[in-house]
Design a protein around this motif. Structure first.
Motif, short mmCIF file in Angstrom:
data_model
loop_
_atom_site.label_atom_id
_atom_site.label_comp_id
_atom_site.label_asym_id
_atom_site.label_seq_id
_atom_site.Cartn_x
_atom_site.Cartn_y
_atom_site.Cartn_z
N SER A 187 0.83 -1.20 0.00
CA SER A 187 0.00 0.00 0.00
C SER A 187 0.86 1.25 0.00
CB SER A 187 -0.90 0.03 1.23
OG SER A 187 -1.49 1.33 1.33
N PRO A 188 0.71 2.12 -1.01
CA PRO A 188 1.44 3.40 -0.99
C PRO A 188 1.00 4.29 0.17
CG PRO A 188 0.61 2.91 -3.19
CD PRO A 188 -0.06 1.95 -2.25
N TYR A 189 -0.15 3.99 0.75
CA TYR A 189 -0.62 4.79 1.88
C TYR A 189 0.00 4.33 3.19
CZ TYR A 189 -4.03 7.17 -0.98
OH TYR A 189 -4.61 7.97 -1.93
N GLU A 190 0.38 3.05 3.25
CA GLU A 190 0.94 2.50 4.49
C GLU A 190 2.41 2.17 4.35
OE1 GLU A 190 -1.44 -0.97 4.91
OE2 GLU A 190 -3.26 0.14 5.47
N THR B 242 -2.45 1.38 -5.95
CA THR B 242 -1.98 2.45 -6.86
C THR B 242 -1.65 3.74 -6.13
OG1 THR B 242 -4.17 3.43 -7.17
CG2 THR B 242 -3.60 1.57 -8.59
N GLY B 243 -2.23 3.95 -4.94
CA GLY B 243 -2.07 5.23 -4.28
C GLY B 243 -3.09 6.27 -4.71
N GLN B 244 -4.01 5.91 -5.58
CA GLN B 244 -5.07 6.86 -5.93
C GLN B 244 -5.86 7.23 -4.67
OE1 GLN B 244 -7.63 5.36 -9.06
NE2 GLN B 244 -5.87 4.88 -10.37
N ALA B 245 -6.37 8.46 -4.64
CA ALA B 245 -7.25 8.85 -3.54
C ALA B 245 -8.57 8.10 -3.65
CB ALA B 245 -7.47 10.36 -3.59
N TYR B 246 -9.33 8.15 -2.58
CA TYR B 246 -10.55 7.34 -2.51
C TYR B 246 -11.49 7.59 -3.69
CZ TYR B 246 -15.22 5.92 -1.07
OH TYR B 246 -16.48 5.39 -1.04
N MET B 247 -11.79 8.86 -3.95
CA MET B 247 -12.79 9.16 -4.98
C MET B 247 -12.34 8.69 -6.35
SD MET B 247 -15.80 10.22 -5.51
CE MET B 247 -16.44 11.36 -4.28
#
Lengths: 553, 553
Positions: B71-74, B135-140
């Protein structure tokens, strides 16, 4: 101008989709249709061109006058000289014409090109004699194939290109609801031509095989350079002159469509093909040069190369009619057609005719007798066989021999009632063993028929499909009264990208592909990817580009 | 089954030709549309998959379980394991499924695939979280791009494939008048699939860029193997599982559509691509591998590679709105979009805003301020920028420097309110000289904006068109209030095969291409030839083959 030809174009588009019989140009060279003097005038016009310069083109001052055509009926030079231009001059001319041509609406380009076909129609007989005395085709084929059939194939390409370019809207309003408000965009699209086009012709069908690519590239906005085979220039030169005449009459640059002839001492096809400005290439001819063209980077290429066409004989109702039909197919224009059958797969166990099993040898002899009967019939033979375009083809027939093979029928002479010096020969038939695939896996251009004795129909189907998949095929004929076998042949040949004609007898032959109905070359095997005329044949010649801008919602 | 989806298919075909707004799958993740629990359930389902084997596929016993997603977020592993199969096993499986799939009518294949999209719809939220954390895309964006927008692009490919395969008759009677009699043939045609298909996905848009080729190959009868990027498997694995479920439910072989994952220690894309049974390849990703795929012999290849997208600023009505729009475009998903603008051409003489000429430096500072304003707005920045998929992209931004260039804005940090360890950075802006084309002629993937000071708008247009022609481009934005300049840009960019968005302000951005309306990638420049969805994108996946037989006339 658009209105004048819209009904023709609409009918042609409709025919493309109905795929029922359609012809805008009658194939019957009757005085009732084409005028009482048309034939005589055409013959006279052709005769008057011999020994002269071809001065009808409007593409600037040439650097030389060249020509290499010889009549296969006379085995002597036509002595017609064409204007020679260096490849870079032709490319510059075409580039100079690009902007004005691409900016016309597709409907106007289609109308102008259809108008040019009217000019071609007025010269069908002249084109017929030019075709006879360059290709060796007999008179009737010269008229039909180079005249009305070619013009119909050209119209088919124009119609297909016109339809595809008008298949998406020129502009629209796009409005996306966003809950309480909306976003509105004005969108427009353009069908953008790829650039300059080159069409490389062949020696045997100088208009029929050239006009589809030529008119497809033109209708999609690409200035087109046509490089015919040096031995068969005149028929297409006349067509190009007619296109240039219409362009000029409408204030357009005639170099939108140019003739490129080889110099007498060197060929220019590679120079043109490799020029970076050339984006589209149509090619008809041998596989070796075809593969070279296909390998060029950054080009969109359409080819019709060589293939090996098969006949599968399993069972039939009337073997005599089958034999006569096949004898005609192998003899028509002395087998110098990309659709001519070459390999005849016949089961060693014989062919079921009605309820009777006819032995293999009897089937072979019946076909051989039909071939001889046609060739030796003075009222039919010369008019079906025509003459041999290329001396090398003649040599191939004369020297034909296969290790372990058996000669069924030796080639013979065919006397032409009009041209005593015509280069002719009757078909040669050889039996080769099914296990010797290397002996029958190449195209042997000319009046050559190979009989391949197979174990059974299953082996016949397997070999015919394998040859088509691996070496290419443009046609296939099959004779069977068994519906399961028929479905199997359709299935296996469909995977080999090869159309099949079943149980042809009487006045229709496996060699003949009808404009607006039969896709000529499928693109599904190594014989080539130029399909007259499926949508792919035209849409790869332009690019859809869209534009958008917000408008008040 | 066919009846159930016919209305959807017909509407989709109509939308393709109207090119007005159309969406079968709402892009708004509202509980009113998708259900009160849909989001929470999707999040829960995704969470439950972590640390587990993905066991939904029905393609036989795997030889290993593998997975490399993070995860690019984690910046930590998802620890999901997928079944691994050797490439030759996948190819054998697909070959085993070919006959049953190709023999279905196109309408039935289209209906089955549309049914699978219904299954995908039920899992849009699960796919959204899977997309975020690969991918790291934002939620929306994760929801919209990987869910409804992707499903619409898939439906578009199904509809286009269905339309093209039913565009010519299955059979017809062809009757040619021959004077006193006529010849009649019964003719039939089949749309024959090319063989096996391979789709190679990318790391940033795992469903949106994969489903068009996947569904286009499937609807045209080609068993399809999908090889996603090893870092972004889960979103498309869910889609493939839904396709397999529908196939199985209807008694068909699930291996008609298979997932192929790379082994942990080696990549399998080349093994698959080079397998002779693979006839069709769709590829999204870098140009180097794309050119390798395009160079493979005897394959039909569709690519979306890299390009350099330009913004041309000539004149406008409201420079603040322009700056905000451009700041959003360059920030959206941190510039990790094939449609993100990179090169901003601004005349040294300034930009005319209404009647006022705003100096160059002021224009540049205004755009820079808008970028900073967006990135530092905690309510907007993190939700627009998302996270950086690949550490190499992050490094590229951090180390960005140009000989002779000037830094306009250094990249900064962006705090994500939910994920403290998210890999993020705000855009970096550099000014480079117009004469140093080599500095801005490559795609610099990520949140990077290059300002190119040109002599005037003419130079801006010339450079933007040249870059698109020579290096590829997928989008172009232009701001001008001058109709002659607008036409010039349309004309020059159309020859470079690049769509142009004019004068975008407010809620619509150059990066966004709408299904059923905007052709995504034109095929007219080196950025690729896979156009979602023009007719070429589907017709090259099958071959028209015809059959004919005499009937009583």
């Amino acid at each position: 101008m658009i209105n004048k030809h819209q009904a023709t174009l609409d009918a042609a588009v409709q025919a493309l989709h109905g795929r029922t019989f359609f012809a805008a140009f009658p194939e019957n060279p009757s005085p009732d249709i084409y005028g009482a003097d048309a034939d005589a005038q055409g013959r006279e016009n052709f005769a008057a061109m011999r020994g002269q310069r071809f001065t009808e083109l409007q593409q600037g001052e040439p650097t030389a006058w060249v020509g290499q055509e010889e009549s296969p009926y006379e085995q002597q030079s036509l002595d017609i000289k064409y204007p020679f231009y260096a490849p870079e001059v032709l490319v510059q001319n075409a580039q100079g014409a690009f902007d004005e041509w691409r900016k016309l609406k597709p409907a106007l380009r289609a109308a102008l090109l259809t108008e040019a076909l009217e000019g071609m129609r007025a010269r069908f007989f002249e084109i017929a004699y030019a075709t006879m005395h360059t290709t060796g085709q007999a008179y009737m084929m010269s008229f039909q194939a180079s005249g009305p059939h070619a013009a119909d194939r050209a119209l088919e390409a124009i119609a297909a290109g016109y339809e595809e370019q008008t298949r998406f809207p020129e502009d629209t309003r796009w409005e996306k609801p966003m809950g309480k408000y909306s976003i509105a965009l004005h969108k427009t699209w353009r069908a953008v031509p790829k650039g300059l086009a080159l069409v490389i012709g062949c020696s045997t069908f100088p208009t029929w095989n050239t006009v589809p690519g030529m008119f497809a590239s033109l209708v999609t906005g690409n200035p087109t350079i046509v490089k015919p085979h040096p031995k068969a220039v005149l028929p297409i030169a006349i067509v190009i002159a007619e296109v240039q005449k219409v362009l000029k009459e409408h204030g357009l640059n005639p170099c939108i469509c140019q003739l490129a002839v080889d110099a007498d001492d060197h060929l220019i096809a590679k120079d043109l093909a490799e020029n970076p400005a050339i984006k589209l290439i149509d090619y008809t001819g041998g596989s070796q040069f075809g593969e070279y063209v296909e390998g060029l980077k950054n080009k969109t290429v359409f080819t019709e190369k060589t293939g090996v066409n098969s006949i599968i004989i399993d069972s039939c109702d009337d073997l005599d009619k089958v034999a006569q039909n096949l004898a005609f197919s192998v003899s028509l224009y002395s087998g110098q057609m990309c659709t001519a059958p070459q390999n005849f797969f016949i089961p060693a166990t014989g062919v079921k005719v009605g309820d009777v099993l006819v032995p293999y040898e009897e089937v072979v002899q019946k076909i051989s007798a039909a071939v001889t009967g046609l060739a030796t019939n003075p009222k039919a033979g010369p008019h079906v066989l025509g003459a041999i375009q290329n001396p090398a083809t003649h040599e191939r027939v004369k020297q034909l021999a296969f290790d372990g093979g058996r000669s069924i029928l030796a080639h013979g002479t065919v006397d032409n009632p009009t041209f005593k010096n015509a280069r002719t020969c009757s078909p040669s038939i050889f039996e080769v063993d099914a296990s010797r695939v290397e002996q029958y896996s190449q195209e042997l251009f000319g009046p050559i028929m190979l009989v391949i004795k197979t174990k059974d129909t299953q082996e016949s189907i397997r070999l015919a499909a394998q040859l088509a998949r691996e070496h290419g095929a443009i046609s296939c004929g099959a004779y069977t009264t068994d519906t399961a076998i028929k479905e199997q042949i359709m299935d296996e040949m469909s995977l080999a990208g090869t159309p099949v004609s079943f149980n042809l007898t009487g006045g229709i032959y496996v060699n003949q592909n009808a404009g607006f109905s039969d896709f000529h070359v499928t693109g599904g095997n190594p014989a080539g990817n130029a399909s007259f005329t499926n949508p792919e044949f035209v849409i790869k010649r332009f690019t859809w580009v869209g534009f958008r801008e917000p408008v008040a919602s």
